[in-house]
Scaffold this motif. Structure first.
Motif, mmCIF file in Angstrom:
data_model
loop_
_atom_site.group_PDB
_atom_site.id
_atom_site.type_symbol
_atom_site.label_atom_id
_atom_site.label_comp_id
_atom_site.label_asym_id
_atom_site.label_seq_id
_atom_site.Cartn_x
_atom_site.Cartn_y
_atom_site.Cartn_z
ATOM 1 N N ALA A 1 -6.843 5.572 3.096
ATOM 2 C CA ALA A 1 -6.204 4.367 3.638
ATOM 3 C C ALA A 1 -6.570 4.137 5.095
ATOM 4 O O ALA A 1 -6.575 2.990 5.565
ATOM 5 C CB ALA A 1 -4.678 4.483 3.496
ATOM 6 N N CYS A 2 -6.895 5.207 5.816
ATOM 7 C CA CYS A 2 -7.269 5.072 7.226
ATOM 8 C C CYS A 2 -8.768 4.890 7.423
ATOM 9 O O CYS A 2 -9.234 4.789 8.559
ATOM 10 C CB CYS A 2 -6.801 6.309 7.998
ATOM 11 N N THR A 3 -9.541 4.875 6.351
ATOM 12 C CA THR A 3 -10.998 4.784 6.480
ATOM 13 C C THR A 3 -11.438 3.405 6.940
ATOM 14 O O THR A 3 -12.167 3.260 7.922
ATOM 15 C CB THR A 3 -11.661 5.127 5.132
ATOM 16 N N CYS A 4 -10.990 2.373 6.227
ATOM 17 C CA CYS A 4 -11.344 1.007 6.594
ATOM 18 C C CYS A 4 -10.331 0.064 5.976
ATOM 19 O O CYS A 4 -9.550 0.440 5.110
ATOM 20 C CB CYS A 4 -12.767 0.660 6.147
ATOM 21 N N ARG A 5 -10.367 -1.190 6.407
ATOM 22 C CA ARG A 5 -9.403 -2.171 5.910
ATOM 23 C C ARG A 5 -9.618 -2.466 4.434
ATOM 24 O O ARG A 5 -8.672 -2.729 3.695
ATOM 25 C CB ARG A 5 -9.517 -3.456 6.721
ATOM 26 N N ALA A 6 -10.873 -2.438 3.988
ATOM 27 C CA ALA A 6 -11.156 -2.744 2.582
ATOM 28 C C ALA A 6 -10.541 -1.702 1.659
ATOM 29 O O ALA A 6 -10.160 -2.018 0.533
ATOM 30 C CB ALA A 6 -12.664 -2.832 2.354
ATOM 31 N N TRP A 7 -10.439 -0.466 2.114
ATOM 32 C CA TRP A 7 -9.881 0.601 1.283
ATOM 33 C C TRP A 7 -8.375 0.764 1.473
ATOM 34 O O TRP A 7 -7.710 1.397 0.656
ATOM 35 C CB TRP A 7 -10.561 1.930 1.622
ATOM 36 N N SER A 8 -7.840 0.237 2.545
ATOM 37 C CA SER A 8 -6.461 0.537 2.921
ATOM 38 C C SER A 8 -5.449 0.084 1.866
ATOM 39 O O SER A 8 -4.596 0.865 1.426
ATOM 40 C CB SER A 8 -6.135 -0.116 4.270
ATOM 41 N N ASP A 9 -5.538 -1.171 1.441
ATOM 42 C CA ASP A 9 -4.539 -1.703 0.516
ATOM 43 C C ASP A 9 -4.549 -0.963 -0.818
ATOM 44 O O ASP A 9 -3.491 -0.627 -1.364
ATOM 45 C CB ASP A 9 -4.770 -3.200 0.288
ATOM 46 N N VAL A 10 -5.741 -0.689 -1.355
ATOM 47 C CA VAL A 10 -5.828 -0.017 -2.653
ATOM 48 C C VAL A 10 -5.286 1.406 -2.556
ATOM 49 O O VAL A 10 -4.532 1.865 -3.429
ATOM 50 C CB VAL A 10 -7.278 -0.006 -3.158
ATOM 51 N N ALA A 11 -5.639 2.124 -1.490
ATOM 52 C CA ALA A 11 -5.166 3.501 -1.330
ATOM 53 C C ALA A 11 -3.659 3.545 -1.110
ATOM 54 O O ALA A 11 -2.961 4.411 -1.654
ATOM 55 C CB ALA A 11 -5.900 4.176 -0.180
ATOM 56 N N LEU A 12 -3.131 2.603 -0.331
ATOM 57 C CA LEU A 12 -1.684 2.584 -0.100
ATOM 58 C C LEU A 12 -0.918 2.219 -1.367
ATOM 59 O O LEU A 12 0.187 2.742 -1.605
ATOM 60 C CB LEU A 12 -1.350 1.594 1.022
ATOM 61 N N ASP A 13 -1.466 1.327 -2.172
ATOM 62 C CA ASP A 13 -0.805 0.997 -3.436
ATOM 63 C C ASP A 13 -0.648 2.226 -4.319
ATOM 64 O O ASP A 13 0.398 2.424 -4.944
ATOM 65 C CB ASP A 13 -1.611 -0.080 -4.177
ATOM 66 N N ARG A 14 -1.685 3.056 -4.386
ATOM 67 C CA ARG A 14 -1.591 4.266 -5.200
ATOM 68 C C ARG A 14 -0.693 5.321 -4.552
ATOM 69 O O ARG A 14 0.053 6.019 -5.233
ATOM 70 C CB ARG A 14 -2.998 4.831 -5.398
ATOM 71 N N LEU A 15 -0.765 5.430 -3.231
ATOM 72 C CA LEU A 15 0.021 6.431 -2.515
ATOM 73 C C LEU A 15 1.518 6.163 -2.633
ATOM 74 O O LEU A 15 2.317 7.103 -2.769
ATOM 75 C CB LEU A 15 -0.409 6.452 -1.048
ATOM 76 N N TRP A 16 1.914 4.889 -2.597
ATOM 77 C CA TRP A 16 3.326 4.530 -2.641
ATOM 78 C C TRP A 16 3.791 4.101 -4.032
ATOM 79 O O TRP A 16 4.945 3.699 -4.186
ATOM 80 C CB TRP A 16 3.605 3.401 -1.646
ATOM 81 N N HIS A 17 2.913 4.181 -5.021
ATOM 82 C CA HIS A 17 3.299 3.749 -6.366
ATOM 83 C C HIS A 17 4.476 4.572 -6.885
ATOM 84 O O HIS A 17 5.432 4.025 -7.444
ATOM 85 C CB HIS A 17 2.100 3.887 -7.308
ATOM 86 N N ASP A 18 4.430 5.879 -6.709
ATOM 87 C CA ASP A 18 5.518 6.776 -7.108
ATOM 88 C C ASP A 18 6.007 7.527 -5.886
ATOM 89 O O ASP A 18 5.194 8.137 -5.161
ATOM 90 C CB ASP A 18 5.056 7.802 -8.155
ATOM 91 N N ILE A 19 7.313 7.527 -5.655
ATOM 92 C CA ILE A 19 7.896 8.328 -4.583
ATOM 93 C C ILE A 19 9.065 9.108 -5.156
ATOM 94 O O ILE A 19 9.743 8.662 -6.085
ATOM 95 C CB ILE A 19 8.364 7.470 -3.389
ATOM 96 N N ARG A 20 9.270 10.291 -4.623
ATOM 97 C CA ARG A 20 10.375 11.142 -5.064
ATOM 98 C C ARG A 20 11.464 11.136 -4.000
ATOM 99 O O ARG A 20 11.269 11.653 -2.901
ATOM 100 C CB ARG A 20 9.896 12.563 -5.328
#
Length: 581
Positions: free
Chosen positions: A44-63
């Motif tokens: 998510a910190c690599t570039c703007r093009a990757w940020s949204d997709v990586a954050l969607d997966r990272l926050w998809h499930d939270i405990r």
């Protein structure tokens, strides 16, 4: 700036990035420490093009709600009382919504210090309406009765699955169940309710909330009364029903009287035509009800085309006659063509092959058959042949027990031979005695009978608490009949030598034999079904560790003696064979 290369253009495609992030999340990379979140955060910190997709997966499930509390440096915890350190700004709201809107599943945690009324109240201050507006699954497992009422802040119209765990049933908590479908989340398809304290469970009050949930597809309850079952029978979309601690359905006395005995009065739903019209999956676990009472319940589902049945019993008073009646009831009231999975477990009653397995072989379309007996249930080669012929489409077969064999004869390697004809079998659990000398001798004599019969579909073999000797022969036999076998599981009991031997078979011998077989087939140009991945990779690193543990069973002495006898026979027949022994 030069135009991006084809590889760079592929990595900018949202679909490709989503596949990469999903693979990172669902594929464990480190068994000792889970670093999937760190990897996705780095993407998510690599570039703007990757940020949204990586954050969607990272926050998809939270405990738990801890990630939500930590995404802003806004709150502080002072002895369990969460307070705001500074004034709330529009930038804080935008940042919080940026993360909260990505959450699709809020999962429960074993224990959490943040699960307090103050913590939920602090989150409610930053959101004007729903805290997680796009939530699809909510698992609400709070130990604090006061914090339970904050569940309203997490409900939204798009919620599909709801899991609620009560520490004890209180009337105010049950009132929320009345209002959720009509006021907050009308589109919920799956409702799961657990009550941690069995003594505080009141199925009569819980059953009164069911009329509000007629639209459910999946329903899981700890217990319910006959009136509650009548309401469930009218649910026109219900496909899955799970009763995890059934005990009150047959109680005939008044509400709240837990001391009354179970009634054998038949359950009738003549007013419904038909009851449970689309039910496909039935899961029943009894708390104190006898098996004889469950037989009447099975008859009420005869109009449904059940695809899976799971039955758990723990009543010490059950008899073998009750078991016979149960099996006959299943065979007489369930569709032989529809049933795909059957699961049976009893903690105290010991059934036999004739009383428990043979009557169920009429369900020829079974894909999964799982049996947990109270005592060890040996399976002979003839009985395994009956299973193989009756269940040609079986994919998962488990014949297990709740206790270790106590001196009775065990199944041996010959039992595995009939399962080589089950070409769809992927998972097999049979407790075998891999140290049986007679079985080894028979297999050597009959090696030509099964040399051309192989099961290429089996991936996992569970041998339970199985003794083993002559591991080289066992590995050679398994590699011959199950060429694509990837995993052998065994119970790590006190006999550590057997555990080491099975581990050596799985981690060293099978990969070596598989590698040699693949090279020989490649040399000869033979094409055979192979495993989807090379599970022999990295075996050299494992063998260096296992070679250090000598278990005094390195050579197959019987095979050496047999070879010596053949060589002596050749020399006695005047053939020029050099002596190697």
């Amino acid at each position: 700036m030069s135009d991006p290369s084809p590889v760079q253009r592929c990595l900018l495609a949202t679909e490709v990035l989503d596949l990469i992030c999903t693979e990172i999340w669902y594929s464990p990379r480190d068994s000792l420490e889970d670093r999937r979140g760190e990897t996705l955060a780095a993407l998510a910190c690599t570039c703007r093009a990757w940020s949204d997709v990586a954050l969607d997966r990272l926050w998809h499930d939270i405990r738990g709600i801890s990630p939500l509390l930590c995404c802003l440096d806004l709150w502080e915890d002072a002895n369990g009382s969460w307070t705001i350190k500074r004034p709330l700004t529009d930038s804080d709201r935008a940042t919080f919504c940026r993360y909260a809107s990505r959450v699709r599943r809020l999962l429960r945690v074993a224990s959490s210090d943040e699960d307090t009324p103050a913590a939920h109240y602090a989150l409610s201050l930053i959101s004007d309406s729903c805290i997680l507006p796009n939530l699809c699954r909510l698992e609400w497992d709070t130990q604090n009765p006061v914090a339970f009422h904050y569940i309203r802040q997490y409900l939204n119209p798009g919620l599909k699955e709801l899991y609620i765990s009560f520490l004890e049933q209180q009337q105010e908590q049950l009132n929320i169940l009345f209002t959720i479908p009509a006021v907050f989340s009308p589109n919920i398809k799956s409702l799961q309710i657990r009550v941690k304290s069995a003594s505080q469970s009141d199925p009569s009050r819980l059953s009164l909330t069911l009329p509000s949930w007629n639209h459910l597809f999946v329903l899981e309850l700890p217990d319910l009364t006959f009136d509650g079952l009548s309401q469930v029978a009218q649910m026109r979309n219900l496909a899955t029903l799970k009763l995890s601690r059934l005990s009150s359905l047959w109680i005939t006395s008044g509400i709240g009287d837990r001391s009354s005995q179970h009634s054998r009065q038949p359950l009738k739903f003549a007013m419904f035509d038909p009851p449970f019209p689309v039910l496909q999956h039935l899961d029943i676990a009894t708390s104190s009800a006898p098996m004889s009472a469950v037989i009447d319940l099975i008859r009420t589902f005869q109009a449904a085309r059940l695809q899976s049945i799971k039955l758990f019993f723990c009543n010490k008073g059950d008899t073998l006659d009750d078991l016979d009646n149960l099996i006959q009831s299943l065979a007489g009231h369930c569709d032989l063509q529809s049933l795909r999975a059957f699961y049976y477990s009893h903690e105290y009653l010991a059934g036999s092959f004739a009383s428990l397995i043979r009557p169920l072989l009429g369900f020829h379309n079974l894909r999964s058959f799982r049996l947990f007996n109270s005592h060890y249930l040996p399976i002979s080669q003839a009985e395994a042949t009956q299973i193989q012929k009756a269940l040609p489409n079986i994919e998962q077969l488990v014949i297990d027990s709740h206790c270790k064999p106590q001196g009775e004869p065990m199944s041996n390697l010959l039992t595995l031979l009939p399962f080589t004809h089950c070409q769809k079998l992927k998972y097999l659990t049979v407790h075998i005695d891999a140290s049986d000398k007679c079985a080894r001798e028979q297999l050597r004599k009959r090696s030509s009978c099964f040399s051309d019969v192989r099961n290429y579909s089996l991936r996992k073999l569970d041998v339970g608490k199985a003794p083993i000797s002559h591991k080289e022969f066992v590995a050679s036999f398994l590699a011959d009949v199950f060429p694509n076998l990837e995993e052998i599981t065994f119970d790590d009991c006190q006999d550590t030598s057997c555990a080491r031997r099975w581990h050596y078979v799985e981690e060293v011998l099978l990969p070596l034999l598989s590698r040699a077989r693949m090279r020989e087939q490649h040399r000869l140009g033979i094409k055979t079904p192979t495993a989807p991945e090379d599970f022999t990779a990295n075996w050299g690193k494992r063998i260096s560790v296992l070679l250090e543990a000598d278990d005094e069973d390195w050579s197959d002495e019987e095979k050496v003696e047999a070879s010596r006898s053949r060589l002596h026979a050749l020399r006695s027949s005047n053939r020029l064979v050099p002596s190697f022994f």
